[in-house]
Design a protein around this motif. Structure first.
Motif, mmCIF file in Angstrom:
data_model
loop_
_atom_site.group_PDB
_atom_site.id
_atom_site.type_symbol
_atom_site.label_atom_id
_atom_site.label_comp_id
_atom_site.label_asym_id
_atom_site.label_seq_id
_atom_site.Cartn_x
_atom_site.Cartn_y
_atom_site.Cartn_z
ATOM 1 N N ARG A 10 0.139 -15.082 9.284
ATOM 2 C CA ARG A 10 -0.122 -14.037 10.282
ATOM 3 C C ARG A 10 -0.610 -14.628 11.608
ATOM 4 N NH1 ARG A 10 -1.067 -8.772 9.779
ATOM 5 N NH2 ARG A 10 -1.197 -8.947 7.511
ATOM 6 N N ASN A 11 -1.548 -15.570 11.557
ATOM 7 C CA ASN A 11 -2.104 -16.141 12.783
ATOM 8 C C ASN A 11 -1.088 -16.987 13.535
ATOM 9 O OD1 ASN A 11 -4.645 -14.962 12.372
ATOM 10 N ND2 ASN A 11 -5.279 -16.652 11.064
ATOM 11 N N ARG A 12 -0.284 -17.750 12.812
ATOM 12 C CA ARG A 12 0.734 -18.571 13.471
ATOM 13 C C ARG A 12 1.828 -17.695 14.087
ATOM 14 N NH1 ARG A 12 -1.284 -23.566 14.486
ATOM 15 N NH2 ARG A 12 -2.106 -24.513 12.602
ATOM 16 N N LEU A 13 2.183 -16.622 13.391
ATOM 17 C CA LEU A 13 3.176 -15.693 13.920
ATOM 18 C C LEU A 13 2.660 -15.054 15.212
ATOM 19 C CD1 LEU A 13 5.937 -14.397 13.419
ATOM 20 C CD2 LEU A 13 4.791 -12.706 11.973
ATOM 21 N N SER A 14 1.410 -14.655 15.207
ATOM 22 C CA SER A 14 0.801 -14.109 16.409
ATOM 23 C C SER A 14 0.780 -15.156 17.525
ATOM 24 C CB SER A 14 -0.624 -13.633 16.109
ATOM 25 O OG SER A 14 -1.215 -13.089 17.259
ATOM 26 N N GLN A 15 0.539 -16.411 17.177
ATOM 27 C CA GLN A 15 0.537 -17.498 18.159
ATOM 28 C C GLN A 15 1.902 -17.625 18.847
ATOM 29 O OE1 GLN A 15 -0.633 -21.253 16.441
ATOM 30 N NE2 GLN A 15 -0.458 -22.341 18.373
ATOM 31 N N PHE A 63 4.071 -15.152 19.258
ATOM 32 C CA PHE A 63 4.198 -14.001 20.144
ATOM 33 C C PHE A 63 3.356 -14.181 21.411
ATOM 34 C CE2 PHE A 63 4.980 -11.369 16.079
ATOM 35 C CZ PHE A 63 6.310 -11.726 16.073
ATOM 36 N N VAL A 64 2.141 -14.697 21.253
ATOM 37 C CA VAL A 64 1.266 -14.936 22.409
ATOM 38 C C VAL A 64 1.952 -15.869 23.406
ATOM 39 C CG1 VAL A 64 -0.836 -16.166 23.125
ATOM 40 C CG2 VAL A 64 -0.951 -14.414 21.333
ATOM 41 N N ASN A 65 2.557 -16.927 22.900
ATOM 42 C CA ASN A 65 3.212 -17.877 23.812
ATOM 43 C C ASN A 65 4.367 -17.215 24.549
ATOM 44 O OD1 ASN A 65 5.421 -20.111 24.347
ATOM 45 N ND2 ASN A 65 3.384 -21.037 24.446
ATOM 46 N N LEU A 66 5.153 -16.423 23.853
ATOM 47 C CA LEU A 66 6.275 -15.734 24.500
ATOM 48 C C LEU A 66 5.777 -14.738 25.547
ATOM 49 C CD1 LEU A 66 8.559 -15.189 21.386
ATOM 50 C CD2 LEU A 66 8.796 -16.924 23.179
ATOM 51 N N LEU A 121 4.563 -27.404 26.770
ATOM 52 C CA LEU A 121 4.469 -27.644 25.327
ATOM 53 C C LEU A 121 4.551 -26.364 24.501
ATOM 54 C CD1 LEU A 121 1.584 -30.260 25.367
ATOM 55 C CD2 LEU A 121 3.993 -30.698 24.945
ATOM 56 N N GLY A 122 4.342 -25.225 25.107
ATOM 57 C CA GLY A 122 4.250 -23.974 24.364
ATOM 58 C C GLY A 122 5.472 -23.644 23.532
ATOM 59 N N LEU A 123 6.657 -23.773 24.106
ATOM 60 C CA LEU A 123 7.866 -23.449 23.347
ATOM 61 C C LEU A 123 8.170 -24.500 22.288
ATOM 62 C CD1 LEU A 123 10.176 -21.898 26.074
ATOM 63 C CD2 LEU A 123 8.870 -20.732 24.282
ATOM 64 N N ALA A 124 7.780 -25.746 22.529
ATOM 65 C CA ALA A 124 7.925 -26.778 21.482
ATOM 66 C C ALA A 124 7.031 -26.446 20.304
ATOM 67 C CB ALA A 124 7.595 -28.156 22.048
ATOM 68 N N ILE A 125 5.825 -25.969 20.573
ATOM 69 C CA ILE A 125 4.917 -25.548 19.508
ATOM 70 C C ILE A 125 5.508 -24.342 18.778
ATOM 71 C CG2 ILE A 125 2.653 -24.524 19.024
ATOM 72 C CD1 ILE A 125 1.564 -26.324 21.300
#
Length: 166
Positions: free
Chosen positions: A82-87, A89-92, A156-160
């Motif tokens: 859940r937290n990684r999925l939210s991460q 979305f946050v980056n997008l 780096l955000g989209l690579a993450i």
């Protein structure tokens, strides 16, 4: 000179560097041992709605309208963290806020079949030129390298995001 203005500026720069170091560390961990995740059955649309709710004010302040075509979508359960999925979305969302001209829109759509959920985030211009699409998930790639790191991110955000999704 040590005054409030300079201290605030220095603090802002330290925060930018701290975020850059965190992003580099996260990518390094992903490369060597994989990012820690706790997989569970998660309603992907609920996570998206919850994350979007956190950004509603920022989108509005940035002159961006959200066209969320998932508002009344049925629950779709996926095995995810859940937290990684939210991460992701946050980056997008951060990218849309940074790079979409005001007034603008972010349209969110989904396609669901038996074994797959596809989410589409489509923001209004300027968008990414076709010749840059192949490099969009490359580390440190920035569409406009002349942009300041403070306003334009680290590249780096989209690579993450790619590592998290994979």
């Amino acid at each position: 000179e040590t005054d409030d203005k300079n201290l605030r500026s220095l603090h802002a720069e330290v925060l930018v560097l701290e975020k850059l170091v965190q992003d580099l560390h996260e990518l390094s961990v992903a490369d060597t041992q994989g990012l820690s995740t706790t997989l569970e059955a998660v309603d992907v649309f609920a996570v998206l709605r919850d994350t979007l709710a956190l950004y509603a004010t920022r989108f509005s302040q940035s002159g961006l309208k959200i066209v969320n075509e998932l508002v009344h979508a049925a629950s779709v359960m996926v095995m995810a963290d859940r937290n990684r999925l939210s991460q992701v979305f946050v980056n997008l969302f951060e990218n849309s806020i940074r790079y979409t001209h005001s007034p603008g829109t972010l349209r969110i759509r989904a396609a669901v079949d038996q074994n797959q959920v596809s989410l589409a985030f489509e923001d209004s211009p300027p968008g990414v030129p076709d010749e840059a699409l192949d490099r969009l998930f490359d580390r440190l790639f920035r569409l406009d390298p002349s942009r300041s790191r403070k306003g334009g991110g680290s590249g780096l955000g989209l690579a993450i995001c790619k590592s998290l999704v994979e």
